[in-house]
Enzyme design. Structure first.
Site, PDB file in Angstrom:
ATOM      1  N   PRO A   1     -17.517  -5.541   1.388  1.00 19.44           N
ATOM      2  CG  PRO A   1     -15.359  -4.892   0.783  1.00 19.44           C
ATOM      3  CD  PRO A   1     -16.217  -5.203   1.968  1.00 19.44           C
TER       4      PRO A   1
ATOM      5  N   GLY B   1      23.945 -32.559  51.275  1.00 21.25           N
ATOM      6  CA  GLY B   1      22.720 -32.119  51.959  1.00 21.25           C
ATOM      7  C   GLY B   1      22.400 -30.650  51.740  1.00 21.25           C
TER       8      GLY B   1
ATOM      9  N   GLY C   1     -20.966 -11.863   0.319  1.00 22.47           N
ATOM     10  CA  GLY C   1     -21.467 -12.479  -0.904  1.00 22.47           C
ATOM     11  C   GLY C   1     -20.884 -11.753  -2.100  1.00 22.47           C
ATOM     12  CB  SER C   2     -21.165 -12.468  -5.673  1.00 21.36           C
ATOM     13  OG  SER C   2     -20.259 -12.275  -6.725  1.00 21.36           O
TER      14      SER C   2
ATOM     15  CB  SER D   1      32.155 -30.910  41.978  1.00 20.05           C
ATOM     16  OG  SER D   1      30.982 -30.128  42.045  1.00 20.05           O
TER      17      SER D   1
HETATM   18  N1  LIG Z   1     -34.684  -5.729  -7.914  1.00 24.95           N
HETATM   19  C1  LIG Z   1     -33.894  -5.773  -6.873  1.00 24.95           C
HETATM   20  N2  LIG Z   1     -32.740  -5.105  -6.918  1.00 24.95           N
HETATM   21  C2  LIG Z   1     -31.940  -5.142  -5.844  1.00 24.95           C
HETATM   22  C3  LIG Z   1     -32.296  -5.861  -4.679  1.00 24.95           C
HETATM   23  N3  LIG Z   1     -31.307  -5.719  -3.767  1.00 24.95           N
HETATM   24  C4  LIG Z   1     -30.375  -4.920  -4.328  1.00 24.95           C
HETATM   25  N4  LIG Z   1     -30.744  -4.566  -5.581  1.00 24.95           N
HETATM   26  C5  LIG Z   1     -29.984  -3.721  -6.511  1.00 24.95           C
HETATM   27  O1  LIG Z   1     -28.758  -4.348  -6.825  1.00 24.95           O
HETATM   28  C6  LIG Z   1     -27.744  -3.372  -7.035  1.00 24.95           C
HETATM   29  C7  LIG Z   1     -26.556  -3.648  -6.138  1.00 24.95           C
HETATM   30  O2  LIG Z   1     -26.913  -3.470  -4.794  1.00 24.95           O
HETATM   31  P1  LIG Z   1     -25.868  -3.206  -3.652  1.00 24.95           P
HETATM   32  O3  LIG Z   1     -26.621  -3.206  -2.372  1.00 24.95           O
HETATM   33  O4  LIG Z   1     -25.000  -2.036  -3.930  1.00 24.95           O
HETATM   34  O5  LIG Z   1     -24.998  -4.522  -3.791  1.00 24.95           O
HETATM   35  P2  LIG Z   1     -23.778  -4.979  -2.864  1.00 24.95           P
HETATM   36  O6  LIG Z   1     -23.928  -6.429  -2.648  1.00 24.95           O
HETATM   37  O7  LIG Z   1     -23.715  -4.162  -1.634  1.00 24.95           O
HETATM   38  O8  LIG Z   1     -22.544  -4.692  -3.824  1.00 24.95           O
HETATM   39  P3  LIG Z   1     -20.965  -4.595  -3.388  1.00 24.95           P
HETATM   40  O9  LIG Z   1     -20.925  -4.148  -1.994  1.00 24.95           O
HETATM   41  O10 LIG Z   1     -20.343  -3.629  -4.307  1.00 24.95           O
HETATM   42  O11 LIG Z   1     -20.428  -5.958  -3.549  1.00 24.95           O
HETATM   43  C8  LIG Z   1     -28.377  -2.040  -6.739  1.00 24.95           C
HETATM   44  O12 LIG Z   1     -28.752  -1.452  -7.951  1.00 24.95           O
HETATM   45  C9  LIG Z   1     -29.589  -2.408  -5.917  1.00 24.95           C
HETATM   46  O13 LIG Z   1     -30.601  -1.470  -5.981  1.00 24.95           O
HETATM   47  C10 LIG Z   1     -33.538  -6.571  -4.679  1.00 24.95           C
HETATM   48  O14 LIG Z   1     -33.930  -7.236  -3.708  1.00 24.95           O
HETATM   49  N5  LIG Z   1     -34.285  -6.505  -5.808  1.00 24.95           N
END
Ligand SMILES: Nc1nc2c(ncn2[C@@H]2O[C@H](COP(=O)(O)OP(=O)(O)OP(=O)(O)O)[C@@H](O)[C@H]2O)c(=O)[nH]1
Ligand SMILES: [Mg+2]
Lengths: 337, 644
Positions: free
Chosen positions: B117, B473, B36-37, B544
């Site tokens: 990532p 043959g 995902g993003s 042949s």
């Molecule tokens: N409030 C809230 N914050 C969240 C939640 N899940 C993740 N976060 C926050 O979002 C931010 C990014 O979280 P990561 O887990 O590093 O995100 P990621 O998808 O692994 O990011 P990349 O791997 O760099 O793409 C962090 O600050 C987390 O604490 C959630 O369910 N609620």
């Protein structure tokens, strides 16, 4: 079922060592030995097949491979897999042990016995400059010792024999930077790892092509966990160093670690008296840097049982892992395995 | 630590441990990824999963607490992402750069999870993780909805053949756990996913940070009736049906410890195998039977997809690394051109026409991208015309290989249908490829004068004449027939000229005098030459008998185009067989000028191939000739890419 005897032994007693090295003879229960119905493989069969695939791929694609043999449980499993992968041929590469001269004496005896039993070519390398300078963990500390006697020594050995691929028994579950490493891990001509620029690794397809001077570290056990290792050792009757089994051993407690007094090079602090304690090791390395754990587990079932209840990771016992957050990553960047 | 039922307390007995192990071993494995993003919470979710399923040791927990205080994003509270973001650069920047593999298990299943990532820059690392996964958790930040990276990753997931999707709508805590938000995101995603054929989607509202619906259903979202994330992962059906497909063993390594053993080692990519099974080796097409399935633990009665084994065969045939030992029915495909989807992974863009190394299974061959049909806009799924692919772009291409290889289409088998392209100078892995189909050549690559070279290139083969000579043959026609069948089965364009048939048409006016015999052979030689000009592989089966005429035929053709096959059967044997009763007639004086009886046969002095029909069967002879032909072509200076 006769199991490995965990009693403290005198390594000079070859008969005792023999009896420990000899695997148990009773047959395995069908559920463990055979495949599951409908051709589904068991978990260990899957892991085994993947590792064998990797071992063969390296032999087919590189010129001069070597297997790093560190004598521990992971090496024991890796060696066993190599015996399987190339059967009926012998593994077409030598074993390399980087000997810091500070390994447990039982490890060295076990190493030589194993290589002889299997008829394999064993290379042992010690850093000659380190030896000349008398480098050791007690006099120089764990960081210098590891750098000179392990990392530098390893690089020397790989360069000296011109190995272009080296198998290592590291697992991804061991440590957070290991969890990031590819199965085929490339090193520069300086043996450096660049974790930010790893090659994509798709499916079971490994690109083993390297540039001049580069070498590859290959980790056939990447996807095994510590518990998998023990279960496999049990199921396959793989001989392991007796130090893994609980026995009464002379230890001193230092910084919370139980260090075994394996020889008289260990300087005792004033008032320090070695205690006989029932201990075993979860991981093996240089004896001054390897902490024992209190344990009664003197058989494989008991070890597996203990593993299931363990509250700390195996690296807890390694003194060198405790210096700083990214220390393993840094060491690997410098050429550590 | 593991929530598994432990062996009971007391003496750790052998039988209890074996019961425990048997239970462990029969657990199924689920390999999944999170994708995902950027910042949608993938790493946090994995950390949370590990934490909540009690997979962490005390020392790892205290390290997490310390790290969270030092570099965490949660103001000192636990930052679960730090459990998986293990590189120092990742911890400093708070992002994931490369895949982390983590392992955990529950009472039901074992899991290998790859946390990938979200950054577009590291897409190839996401693809690395996805290539071995059975299921993908696609995370969406509830505040943001579907983003371009959500689409890109979904597209790649679908491309790589992952059919099971968990849509994790994360950060519900920041949206007041609102059902309407969840439903809006799910509807938006489903609309997009439908275009990708992703239909098996389980949507779950989550907070990775707080743990809602990860391992336990939360009171915060009473409106949600579905499973928890872990509950779904434990029960979702993943069936590996590869064992039911036709057998495939890509040969990794030929095991020759001594002269008495020749084994073919590899990991079974599909199907099952038993001693006695008939197999076909590809690309050569040779057939044989499985003699033994050799392992260190003793010979096996049967082996199945996923196992690494060593096979021996009943016949001594030429097999090397990269060949596929395949079931007779439903054999793998063989081609030197294919259509494939490419995911470009290098900073240096794709150059059509440049030779790369293509590795499929255990086979590596030089290959070029011949044409790029289009690239795909991952947001709109539009197909765009293009001349190149840059980093992280996906396109459809035709590839032209230096020699035919054996493979399957990716849809049928990842292990025999996925390939990588390697740059020959930097040795980088520059692309992942997924084979869509073999291409039977229909158009030449460049517009050329239509000559022998152009015609043969279109047929993808090296034209030549296989001239079978020998007594009546001797077995010429039988063997020539079998060879033609083999060639035909490999997509080669052939023509068989048989003495008996040609004498009924073109040479109807010729008899058996010396002069007529010479004219008979001259005409056939000229016709063969025309057919070689047409690009065909011509099999001539003529007695042949005279060296001079055979030399004349050889000289009519270009160097290497004429292969003399001496079907060597002594007169006594041919006469003994006398399949057509001709020898009897000749002996009775009813067939004058019969070769061997009252007309001489001049055996070749140095034939290109000599077949001793007393030493081998017609089938073996045909295999032998077929193999030699492939070898001649390897040695010869080939017409670009054309090989037999
Ligand atoms: N409030 C809230 N914050 C969240 C939640 N899940 C993740 N976060 C926050 O979002 C931010 C990014 O979280 P990561 O887990 O590093 O995100 P990621 O998808 O692994 O990011 P990349 O791997 O760099 O793409 C962090 O600050 C987390 O604490 C959630 O369910 N609620
Ligand atoms: Mg992340």
């Amino acid at each position: 079922m006769p199991l490995h005897d965990g009693r403290a032994i005198d390594v000079k007693d070859a008969a005792v060592l023999d009896s420990i090295l000899k695997p148990p003879s009773s047959p395995l229960p069908a559920a463990l030995a055979g495949a599951l119905p409908s051709h589904r493989l068991t978990h260990l069969q899957r892991l085994e097949a993947e590792s064998i695939h990797i071992l063969r791929e390296v032999v087919a694609e590189t010129q001069n491979p070597v297997m790093m043999y560190s004598i521990g449980k992971d090496s024991a499993v890796m060696l066993h897999l190599a015996m399987k992968a190339f059967y009926p041929a012998k593994p077409p590469f030598p074993l390399l042990h980087v000997d810091t001269t500070w390994k447990f004496r039982e490890m060295i005896a076990f190493r030589d016995q194993r290589a002889a039993d299997l008829g394999l070519d064993l290379l042992v390398h010690t850093n000659p400059e380190g030896l000349a300078r008398g480098i050791g963990p007690f006099t120089h500390g764990s960081a210098v010792h590891t750098q000179v006697m392990k990392t530098e020594a390893l690089k020397q050995a790989l360069d000296r024999y011109g190995f272009d691929a080296a198998f290592g028994g590291a697992r991804r579950d061991e440590e957070k930077s290991r969890a990031k490493e590819r199965i085929f891990s490339f090193r520069t001509d300086q043996h450096r790892w660049d974790p930010k620029n790893q090659r994509p690794e798709l499916w079971q397809l490994y690109n083993a092509r390297k540039n001049k001077g580069e070498s590859i570290r290959v980790f056939p056990l990447s996807n095994w966990t510590e518990l998998d290792i023990w279960e496999y050792i049990y199921v396959e009757n793989i001989p392991i160093v007796p130090l893994y089994f609980a026995a009464d051993r002379p230890v001193v407690e230092r910084d919370g670690a139980l260090i075994m007094v394996d020889d008289d090079r260990m300087p005792l602090k004033p008032g320090e008296v070695p205690q006989q304690r029932r201990v075993r090791f979860r991981t093996l390395g240089c004896y001054p840097l390897t902490g024992a754990i209190d344990s009664d587990a003197d058989s494989l079932p008991a070890i597996i049982r203990e593993m299931l209840l363990a509250r700390t990771s195996e690296r807890q016992g390694r003194v060198i892992d405790r210096d700083g957050g990214a220390s393993m990553e840094q060491k690997k960047q410098e050429g550590y395995f | 630590m593991a929530p598994d039922t432990l062996p009971s307390t007391g003496e750790a007995g052998v039988s209890e441990i074996e019961r425990y192990l048997a239970a462990q071993q029969s657990k199924s494995l689920l390999r999944f990824i999170t994708c995902g993003s950027v910042d949608d919470g993938k790493s946090t979710l994995i950390g949370r999963l590990l934490y909540d399923s009690k997979m962490l040791f005390e020392d790892q927990l205290s390290a997490l607490e310390a790290d969270s205080r030092k570099v965490g994003t949660q103001g000192g509270d636990l930052d679960f992402a730090l459990l998986v973001d293990g590189l120092s650069a990742e911890r400093e920047q708070g992002i994931t750069i490369d895949v982390a593999y983590r392992f955990f298990n529950t009472d039901q299943r074992k899991f290998i999870v790859a946390d990938t990532p979200g950054h577009e820059q590291y897409t190839r690392n996401m693809v690395t993780g996805a290539s071995t996964a059975d299921l993908a958790i696609i995370l969406i930040d509830a505040r943001k909805g579907v983003l371009p990276q959500t689409r890109r990753h979904s597209f790649l997931v679908s491309l790589l053949g992952i059919r099971k999707i968990v849509l994790a709508v994360n950060k519900m805590d920041l949206m007041g756990y609102d059902q309407a938000v969840f439903e809006r995101v799910v509807a938006e995603y489903r609309a997009f996913a439908r275009q990708l054929d992703l239909t098996d989607i389980q949507a779950i509202p989550l907070s990775a940070l707080k743990g809602d619906n990860v391992t336990t259903l939360t009171g915060a979202m009473p409106w949600y009736q579905g499973p928890t994330l872990i509950g779904h992962l434990e029960t979702v059906a993943v069936t590996d049906l590869r064992a039911n497909d036709p057998f495939r063993l890509p040969v990794q390594w030929v095991n020759r410890p001594n002269l008495d053993f020749r084994g073919y080692a590899g990991t079974i990519a599909a199907g099952t195998v038993r001693p006695g099974d008939r197999i076909r080796v590809l690309p050569s097409g040779q057939e044989s039977r499985v003699a033994r399935i050799v392992t260190h633990d003793g010979d096996l009665d049967v082996a199945a997809a996923g196992q690494s084994v060593t096979l021996t065969l009943t016949d001594e045939i030429d097999i090397s690394r990269g060949d596929i030992i395949s079931a007779l029915d439903g054999a793998a495909e063989v081609a030197d051109q294919m259509e494939a989807t490419l995911v470009w992974m290098s900073e240096a863009p794709l150059l059509p026409g440049r030779p790369y190394i293509l590795k499929v299974g255990a086979k590596s061959v030089p290959a070029t991208v011949a044409t790029l049909k289009h690239k795909i806009n991952v947001n709109t799924l539009e197909q765009l015309a293009t001349k190149t692919l840059s980093l992280n772009e996906v396109g459809l291409a035709t590839l032209s290989l230096d020699q035919p290889v054996a493979f399957d289409v990716y849809r049928h088998n990842r292990d025999t249908g996925g390939f990588i392209l390697i740059d020959r100078l930097t040795n980088e892995t520059v692309a992942a490829g997924l084979i869509r189909s073999a291409i039977v050549r229909t158009v030449p690559w460049q517009i050329l004068d239509v000559d022998k070279r152009a015609r043969s290139q279109m047929k993808g083969q090296r034209p030549r004449v296989l001239w079978f000579t020998g007594l009546s043959g001797a077995g010429k026609s039988t063997i020539a027939n079998l060879v033609e069948k083999k060639l035909h089965a490999h997509g080669r364009h052939t023509m068989l000229l048989d003495g008996d048939n040609v004498r009924q048409g073109l040479n109807r006016n010729l008899g058996f005098t010396d002069a007529d015999r010479v004219e008979n052979v001259r005409r056939v030689a000229e016709v063969s030459k025309l057919m070689v000009d047409a690009g065909l592989i011509v099999l001539v089966s003529f007695i042949s008998p005279y060296r001079a005429e055979r030399r004349m035929a050889r000289e009519l053709l270009g160097p290497g185009e004429f292969l003399e096959v001496f079907v060597d059967t002594p007169l006594s044997v041919a006469e003994g067989r006398d399949v057509k009763g001709l020898y009897a007639k000749a002996r009775a004086g009813k067939l004058p000028n019969f070769t061997g009886i009252d007309s001489p046969y001049e055996p070749p002095e140095s034939p290109d191939v000599r077949i001793d029909t007393q030493a081998m069967t017609a089938e073996q002879a045909a295999n032998h000739i077929f193999t030699l032909l492939s070898r001649f072509d390897e040695d010869a200076d080939l017409v670009d890419g054309a090989a037999i």
